[in-house]
Design a protein around this motif. Structure first.
Motif, PDB file in Angstrom:
ATOM      1  N   MET A 187       1.182  -0.934   0.104  1.00 38.84           N
ATOM      2  CA  MET A 187      -0.198  -0.074   0.034  1.00 38.84           C
ATOM      3  C   MET A 187       0.765   1.217   0.015  1.00 38.84           C
ATOM      4  O   MET A 187       2.120   1.556   0.644  1.00 38.84           O
ATOM      5  N   ALA A 188       0.842   1.969  -0.590  1.00 46.56           N
ATOM      6  CA  ALA A 188       1.229   3.108  -1.302  1.00 46.56           C
ATOM      7  C   ALA A 188       0.631   4.497   0.128  1.00 46.56           C
ATOM      8  O   ALA A 188       1.018   5.699  -0.749  1.00 46.56           O
ATOM      9  N   ILE A 189      -0.259   4.283   0.134  1.00 45.48           N
ATOM     10  CA  ILE A 189      -1.095   5.650   1.052  1.00 45.48           C
ATOM     11  C   ILE A 189      -1.231   5.532   2.774  1.00 45.48           C
ATOM     12  O   ILE A 189      -2.028   4.428   3.228  1.00 45.48           O
ATOM     13  N   ASN A 190      -0.230   6.392   3.004  1.00 48.93           N
ATOM     14  CA  ASN A 190       0.453   6.718   4.346  1.00 48.93           C
ATOM     15  C   ASN A 190      -0.951   7.771   5.239  1.00 48.93           C
ATOM     16  O   ASN A 190      -1.035   8.869   5.061  1.00 48.93           O
ATOM     17  N   TYR A 191      -2.041   6.927   5.554  1.00 53.39           N
ATOM     18  CA  TYR A 191      -2.712   7.706   6.115  1.00 53.39           C
ATOM     19  C   TYR A 191      -2.452   8.744   7.186  1.00 53.39           C
ATOM     20  O   TYR A 191      -2.360   9.913   7.589  1.00 53.39           O
ATOM     21  N   LYS A 192      -1.109   8.129   7.790  1.00 54.33           N
ATOM     22  CA  LYS A 192      -0.669   8.622   9.055  1.00 54.33           C
ATOM     23  C   LYS A 192       0.535   9.283   9.330  1.00 54.33           C
ATOM     24  O   LYS A 192       1.184   9.412   9.732  1.00 54.33           O
ATOM     25  N   GLN A 193       0.466  10.514   7.502  1.00 52.94           N
ATOM     26  CA  GLN A 193       1.860  11.599   7.456  1.00 52.94           C
ATOM     27  C   GLN A 193       0.820  12.268   7.194  1.00 52.94           C
ATOM     28  O   GLN A 193       0.474  12.680   5.946  1.00 52.94           O
ATOM     29  N   CYS A 194       1.101  13.308   8.214  1.00 54.55           N
ATOM     30  CA  CYS A 194       0.752  14.575   8.458  1.00 54.55           C
ATOM     31  C   CYS A 194       0.638  15.428   6.756  1.00 54.55           C
ATOM     32  O   CYS A 194       2.195  15.537   6.323  1.00 54.55           O
ATOM     33  N   PRO A 195      -0.543  15.698   5.990  1.00 52.24           N
ATOM     34  CA  PRO A 195       0.321  16.148   4.826  1.00 52.24           C
ATOM     35  C   PRO A 195       0.707  17.680   5.018  1.00 52.24           C
ATOM     36  O   PRO A 195       0.686  18.662   3.636  1.00 52.24           O
ATOM     37  N   ASN A 196       0.374  18.262   6.101  1.00 52.59           N
ATOM     38  CA  ASN A 196       0.745  19.650   5.608  1.00 52.59           C
ATOM     39  C   ASN A 196       2.666  20.090   6.788  1.00 52.59           C
ATOM     40  O   ASN A 196       3.032  20.224   5.443  1.00 52.59           O
ATOM     41  N   CYS A 197       3.166  19.211   7.429  1.00 50.30           N
ATOM     42  CA  CYS A 197       4.102  18.964   7.876  1.00 50.30           C
ATOM     43  C   CYS A 197       5.445  17.827   7.520  1.00 50.30           C
ATOM     44  O   CYS A 197       6.090  17.405   7.544  1.00 50.30           O
ATOM     45  N   ASN A 198       4.123  16.630   6.860  1.00 53.22           N
ATOM     46  CA  ASN A 198       5.016  15.694   6.327  1.00 53.22           C
ATOM     47  C   ASN A 198       5.382  14.732   7.827  1.00 53.22           C
ATOM     48  O   ASN A 198       6.037  13.649   8.145  1.00 53.22           O
ATOM     49  N   SER A 199       4.872  15.539   8.878  1.00 56.18           N
ATOM     50  CA  SER A 199       5.973  14.231  10.156  1.00 56.18           C
ATOM     51  C   SER A 199       4.550  13.276  10.142  1.00 56.18           C
ATOM     52  O   SER A 199       3.787  12.857  10.293  1.00 56.18           O
ATOM     53  N   ARG A 200       5.175  12.229  10.972  1.00 54.91           N
ATOM     54  CA  ARG A 200       4.129  10.185  11.327  1.00 54.91           C
ATOM     55  C   ARG A 200       4.357  10.794  12.788  1.00 54.91           C
ATOM     56  O   ARG A 200       3.834   9.737  13.283  1.00 54.91           O
ATOM     57  N   ASN A 201       4.217  11.936  13.197  1.00 52.11           N
ATOM     58  CA  ASN A 201       3.535  11.762  14.662  1.00 52.11           C
ATOM     59  C   ASN A 201       1.997  12.406  14.441  1.00 52.11           C
ATOM     60  O   ASN A 201       1.379  13.068  15.238  1.00 52.11           O
ATOM     61  N   VAL A 202       1.487  11.656  14.390  1.00 45.99           N
ATOM     62  CA  VAL A 202      -0.084  11.296  14.375  1.00 45.99           C
ATOM     63  C   VAL A 202      -1.134  10.516  14.604  1.00 45.99           C
ATOM     64  O   VAL A 202      -0.408   9.583  15.101  1.00 45.99           O
ATOM     65  N   VAL A 203      -1.788  11.009  15.351  1.00 45.30           N
ATOM     66  CA  VAL A 203      -3.082   9.812  16.420  1.00 45.30           C
ATOM     67  C   VAL A 203      -4.170   9.868  15.677  1.00 45.30           C
ATOM     68  O   VAL A 203      -4.629  10.625  15.073  1.00 45.30           O
ATOM     69  N   ASN A 204      -4.820   8.768  15.698  1.00 45.89           N
ATOM     70  CA  ASN A 204      -6.213   8.580  15.238  1.00 45.89           C
ATOM     71  C   ASN A 204      -6.765   9.956  16.291  1.00 45.89           C
ATOM     72  O   ASN A 204      -6.830   9.933  17.103  1.00 45.89           O
ATOM     73  N   ILE A 205      -8.112  10.434  15.189  1.00 44.97           N
ATOM     74  CA  ILE A 205      -8.749  11.427  16.268  1.00 44.97           C
ATOM     75  C   ILE A 205     -10.777   9.727  16.713  1.00 44.97           C
ATOM     76  O   ILE A 205     -11.152   9.453  15.684  1.00 44.97           O
ATOM     77  N   ILE A 206     -11.062   9.721  17.464  1.00 44.06           N
ATOM     78  CA  ILE A 206     -11.584   9.008  17.882  1.00 44.06           C
ATOM     79  C   ILE A 206     -13.115   9.587  18.717  1.00 44.06           C
ATOM     80  O   ILE A 206     -13.415  10.519  19.253  1.00 44.06           O
ATOM     81  N   TYR A 207     -14.198   8.732  18.091  1.00 41.28           N
ATOM     82  CA  TYR A 207     -15.989   9.828  18.120  1.00 41.28           C
ATOM     83  C   TYR A 207     -16.457   8.683  18.838  1.00 41.28           C
ATOM     84  O   TYR A 207     -16.227   7.704  19.341  1.00 41.28           O
ATOM     85  N   GLY A 208     -17.198   9.771  20.203  1.00 36.02           N
ATOM     86  CA  GLY A 208     -18.165   9.197  20.890  1.00 36.02           C
ATOM     87  C   GLY A 208     -17.704   9.686  22.507  1.00 36.02           C
ATOM     88  O   GLY A 208     -17.447   9.965  22.158  1.00 36.02           O
ATOM     89  N   LEU A 209     -18.634   9.048  23.147  1.00 39.24           N
ATOM     90  CA  LEU A 209     -18.765   9.243  24.759  1.00 39.24           C
ATOM     91  C   LEU A 209     -17.757   8.673  24.861  1.00 39.24           C
ATOM     92  O   LEU A 209     -17.255   6.953  24.848  1.00 39.24           O
ATOM     93  N   PRO A 210     -16.497   8.389  25.536  1.00 42.44           N
ATOM     94  CA  PRO A 210     -15.547   7.945  25.960  1.00 42.44           C
ATOM     95  C   PRO A 210     -15.876   7.323  27.416  1.00 42.44           C
ATOM     96  O   PRO A 210     -16.411   8.425  27.981  1.00 42.44           O
ATOM     97  N   THR A 211     -15.060   6.462  27.208  1.00 40.89           N
ATOM     98  CA  THR A 211     -15.650   5.067  28.563  1.00 40.89           C
ATOM     99  C   THR A 211     -13.918   5.757  29.467  1.00 40.89           C
ATOM    100  O   THR A 211     -13.639   7.071  28.970  1.00 40.89           O
ATOM    101  N   HIS A 212     -13.775   5.557  30.793  1.00 38.43           N
ATOM    102  CA  HIS A 212     -12.561   6.329  31.583  1.00 38.43           C
ATOM    103  C   HIS A 212     -11.569   5.588  30.482  1.00 38.43           C
ATOM    104  O   HIS A 212     -10.148   5.938  31.257  1.00 38.43           O
ATOM    105  N   GLU A 213     -11.438   4.725  30.442  1.00 39.40           N
ATOM    106  CA  GLU A 213      -9.840   3.978  30.217  1.00 39.40           C
ATOM    107  C   GLU A 213     -10.221   4.386  28.718  1.00 39.40           C
ATOM    108  O   GLU A 213      -8.769   5.227  28.612  1.00 39.40           O
TER     109      GLU A 213
END
Length: 192
Positions: free
Chosen positions: A1-27
């Motif tokens: 696969m050649a698509i790196n979803y977790k590389q910032c298109p703005n600064c090319n950093s790989r210090n990237v995390v997913n964004i999770i939606y919904g009501l979070p648990t304590h954990e």
């Protein structure tokens, strides 16, 4: 696969995390505080971002990552054919906005290439069709070890960064027919 979803298109950093939606648990709140992902809130909208760059704060969607990966393609070089039948070679230069097509009837003797300009609209349609064929997500190889002769193909993507090569022998990715049709539409000549 050649698509790196977790590389910032703005600064090319790989210090990237997913964004999770919904009501979070304590954990989940603890994991977010530890930097394993980012909380995006309870409501998910059509254009809600999927990723967050910890380096520059940029956020983007999966579709934006896909678009950016295809925007990096400068040229497409493709060859298909076999020893006993015709072979075709095409080069699509998206920066110079021209396409070159040539044919061989066998034994490695190629006709002189036919070159023609392509319009910006044709280039955009071509890139849209490459996405539709899911070209960047094709595997690197499509071998068929039981067959020695037949049809061989190779596609090379010349891009910003590293080039990508994909090839096969009598075995094709799911989007192969769409890819060949796209080449035929752009060149006005046979490619299969």
């Amino acid at each position: 696969m050649a698509i790196n979803y977790k590389q910032c298109p703005n600064c090319n950093s790989r210090n990237v995390v997913n964004i999770i939606y919904g009501l979070p648990t304590h954990e989940a709140m603890k994991d977010a505080e530890a930097g394993k992902f980012m909380l995006g809130g309870c409501c998910v909208e059509m254009d809600s971002p999927d990723y967050h760059c910890n380096s520059c704060g940029n956020e983007w969607t999966k579709n934006e990552a896909i678009d950016r990966a295809y925007e990096k393609i400068n040229r497409v070089i493709a060859t298909v054919g076999g020893y006993f039948g015709p072979s075709y070679h095409v080069e699509i230069d998206l920066e110079a906005e021209e396409v070159s097509w040539s044919k061989s009837e066998g034994e490695g003797i190629w006709q002189p290439p036919i070159t023609k300009p392509i319009t910006d609209a044709e280039a955009k349609t071509f890139m849209f069709n490459l996405q539709w064929a899911d070209l960047l997500n094709w595997k690197k190889e499509y071998p068929n070890p039981g067959v020695m002769d037949g049809t061989h193909w190779q596609v090379e993507l010349v891009r910003e960064g590293r080039n990508i090569k994909k090839h096969g022998d009598n075995n094709y990715p799911e989007g192969w027919d769409m890819f060949c049709t796209t080449i035929k539409e752009l060149t006005g000549r046979e490619f299969s």
